[in-house]
Design an enzyme around this catalytic site. Structure first.
Site, PDB file in Angstrom:
ATOM      1  N   LYS A 133       0.615  -1.159   0.065  1.00  0.00           N
ATOM      2  CA  LYS A 133      -0.098  -0.260   0.276  1.00  0.00           C
ATOM      3  C   LYS A 133       0.931   0.973   0.105  1.00  0.00           C
ATOM      4  O   LYS A 133       0.327   2.328  -0.270  1.00  0.00           O
ATOM      5  CB  LYS A 133      -1.062  -0.070   1.113  1.00  0.00           C
ATOM      6  CG  LYS A 133      -2.194  -1.144   1.367  1.00  0.00           C
ATOM      7  CD  LYS A 133      -3.494  -0.890   2.216  1.00  0.00           C
ATOM      8  CE  LYS A 133      -3.983  -1.783   2.173  1.00  0.00           C
ATOM      9  NZ  LYS A 133      -4.107  -3.715   2.342  1.00  0.00           N
TER      10      LYS A 133
HETATM   11  C1  LIG Z   1      -4.004  -4.353   1.052  1.00  0.00           C
HETATM   12  C2  LIG Z   1      -4.167  -5.936   1.577  1.00  0.00           C
HETATM   13  C3  LIG Z   1      -4.087  -6.935   0.542  1.00  0.00           C
HETATM   14  C4  LIG Z   1      -5.064  -6.895   0.037  1.00  0.00           C
HETATM   15  O1  LIG Z   1      -5.000  -5.869  -1.211  1.00  0.00           O
HETATM   16  P1  LIG Z   1      -5.784  -5.680  -2.315  1.00  0.00           P
HETATM   17  O2  LIG Z   1      -5.539  -4.092  -3.279  1.00  0.00           O
HETATM   18  O3  LIG Z   1      -7.160  -4.231  -1.391  1.00  0.00           O
HETATM   19  O4  LIG Z   1      -6.405  -6.365  -2.960  1.00  0.00           O
HETATM   20  C5  LIG Z   1      -3.509  -7.786   0.637  1.00  0.00           C
HETATM   21  N1  LIG Z   1      -2.600  -7.636   1.530  1.00  0.00           N
HETATM   22  C6  LIG Z   1      -2.269  -7.401   2.578  1.00  0.00           C
HETATM   23  C7  LIG Z   1      -1.099  -7.302   3.335  1.00  0.00           C
HETATM   24  C8  LIG Z   1      -3.045  -5.641   2.154  1.00  0.00           C
HETATM   25  O5  LIG Z   1      -2.835  -4.636   2.896  1.00  0.00           O
END
Ligand SMILES: *Cc1c(COP(=O)(O)O)cnc(C)c1O
Length: 443
Positions: free
Chosen positions: A107
């Site tokens: 993210k």
């Molecule tokens: C947010 C997150 C996901 C999911 O990602 P999306 O784009 O919402 O599908 C998977 N793994 C981790 C560690 C995350 O923080």
């Protein structure tokens, strides 16, 4: 660049409006009107480009002049500041490590790029832009780090007291400068309700310029397409069809992969890997999309019962304009490209153990879901190269990973140093009047 809402494909907005608003008024999601393709020459010569150079070429092509090239270059150089290496486990299994940023999760890419783009569009404004974010832990850390020291923007983070992990709390409360943490005596839902009420409060909005750093902002999706190119560059020499396996919750990461494919990256297939919250794998199998309340799992960042980006995925496959090979229904089109697997917690734990014993690699619970989904797919498709997106560093889920593997997991220094920094947060009750008074007095 023009964008439309997935609920109204005939009304267009500029990139600036889409980024600053986050969501269209009709509650759809913003999508680029046109997804341009990159030159075949660029794809063939990817290895000659650095990661930031790839990010620049991809975003320049996608944004189509919405931001002048010089400015775009600065935005990229400030946001793509850490690598995305591919680690090879064996001849058909690789891992794309997306956790080398400040908050140890993928993210960071989205949050940093969005912060730079918002700051760019905000630069001619005299008045400070105030971003309100409610967090249950993970998103807040990436957003706080992404916006840290961004001129003209203040971030106010609301988190539920006692309901985030100690390290997550440090990520929210130790940065200072333009990042302010409010520790709310309530739940995540209470935090979210306070933020929603603030946006609806007329008087407050007359006085303050409020905005949100919503997870479905298009500026978070765009940079997530960059690392698909960066990964492909690193495995191209293996000369195998490339399959990306994406541990998914709200499916932003997978949707960004679809952008990359539509821009010309030769991706053979996508694997939608989920935990027991398997609404999308179920849809891919049956054609029926049935959202339902989420259940708790050890890969908790993927505990999503109604994935927000599904609307974007459906939009892409309903709108395969001009592609004569795919002219069936949305479902028929989508399952040509994407296969789905759901993995339960006991299997996930076994997967973490297997990756450790077989490859001496410590994978986090989300990555392990991806690993198991890839192994399922490879049973019938042995000749492909799988790239598992490792979405977070295992130390983010240290207690689970340590107890499953019975070994100590190292915490990277950038996270470990936080434990010595003092927490600075204002404790507030969950009522709106107190929150509003605080905003009025302090901003
Ligand atoms: C947010 C997150 C996901 C999911 O990602 P999306 O784009 O919402 O599908 C998977 N793994 C981790 C560690 C995350 O923080």
């Amino acid at each position: 660049m023009q964008l439309y809402s997935t609920k109204n494909a005939t009304a267009f907005v500029s990139l600036k409006e889409a980024v600053m608003k986050g969501l269209p008024d009709d509650n759809g999601l913003f999508m680029p009107e046109h997804i341009p393709t990159l030159s075949a020459d660029f794809i063939e010569n990817l290895e000659k480009y650095t990661f930031p150079e790839i990010a620049f070429e991809v975003s320049k092509t996608l944004l189509q002049g919405a931001i002048p090239e010089n400015d775009l270059k600065k935005i990229i150089d400030k946001s793509i500041t850490f690598p995305a290496p591919v680690i090879q486990l064996d001849e058909s299994t690789t891992i794309l490590e997306l956790f080398h940023g400040p908050s140890l999760a993928f993210k960071d890419f989205g949050a940093r790029f969005m912060a730079q783009i918002m700051s760019y569009f905000n630069q001619k404004e005299d008045e400070e832009l105030i971003i309100l974010v409610a967090t249950s832990g993970d998103t807040g850390g990436a957003v706080a780090a992404g916006f840290h020291k961004t001129p003209g923007i203040r971030v106010v983070i609301l988190y539920p007291s006692g309901k985030v992990s100690p390290l997550q709390e440090k990520q929210l409360t130790t940065l200072g400068h333009n990042i302010t943490a409010l520790e709310i005596d309530g739940t995540f839902d209470d935090c979210q309700a306070l933020v929603k009420k603030a946006f609806l409060d007329k008087k407050l909005n007359q006085k303050l310029r409020l905005s949100s750093a919503n997870s479905i902002n298009i500026a978070r999706l765009i940079p997530q397409s960059f690392y698909y190119f960066e990964a492909y560059k690193q495995v191209k020499h293996l000369n195998k069809p490339v399959v990306f396996c994406i541990p998914s919750g709200n499916f932003g990461n997978l949707t960004a992969g679809l952008l990359a494919k539509n821009m010309g990256l030769p991706i053979h297939k996508f694997i939608a890997a989920t935990n027991e919250n398997d609404v999308v794998p179920e849809y891919l199998g049956s054609g029926n999309y049935t959202p339902r309340p989420s259940v708790r799992t050890i890969s908790n960042a993927m505990d999503v019962g109604n994935p927000s980006n599904f609307a974007r995925m459906a939009d892409i496959y309903a709108n395969l304009k001009g592609n004569p090979e795919l002219n069936g229904s949305t479902w028929n089109n989508m399952k040509e490209d994407i296969v789905g697997f759901g993995v339960n917690d006991p299997a996930t734990k076994e997967g973490i153990k297997e990756v450790c014993t077989k490859y001496n690699y410590v994978i986090d619970p989300h990555g392990a879901v991806g690993y198991l989904a890839l192994k399922q797919y490879q049973k019938d498709n042995p000749d492909i190269l799988g790239i598992i997106l490792e979405t977070a560093h295992p130390s983010k889920f240290i207690s689970d990973v340590e107890s499953i593997l019975n070994l100590k997991v190292d915490i990277p220094e950038r996270l470990a140093i936080l434990s010595d920094k003092p927490k600075v947060a204002t404790f507030l009750p969950k009522d709106f009047t107190t929150f509003k008074d605080w905003l009025n007095k302090n901003l």
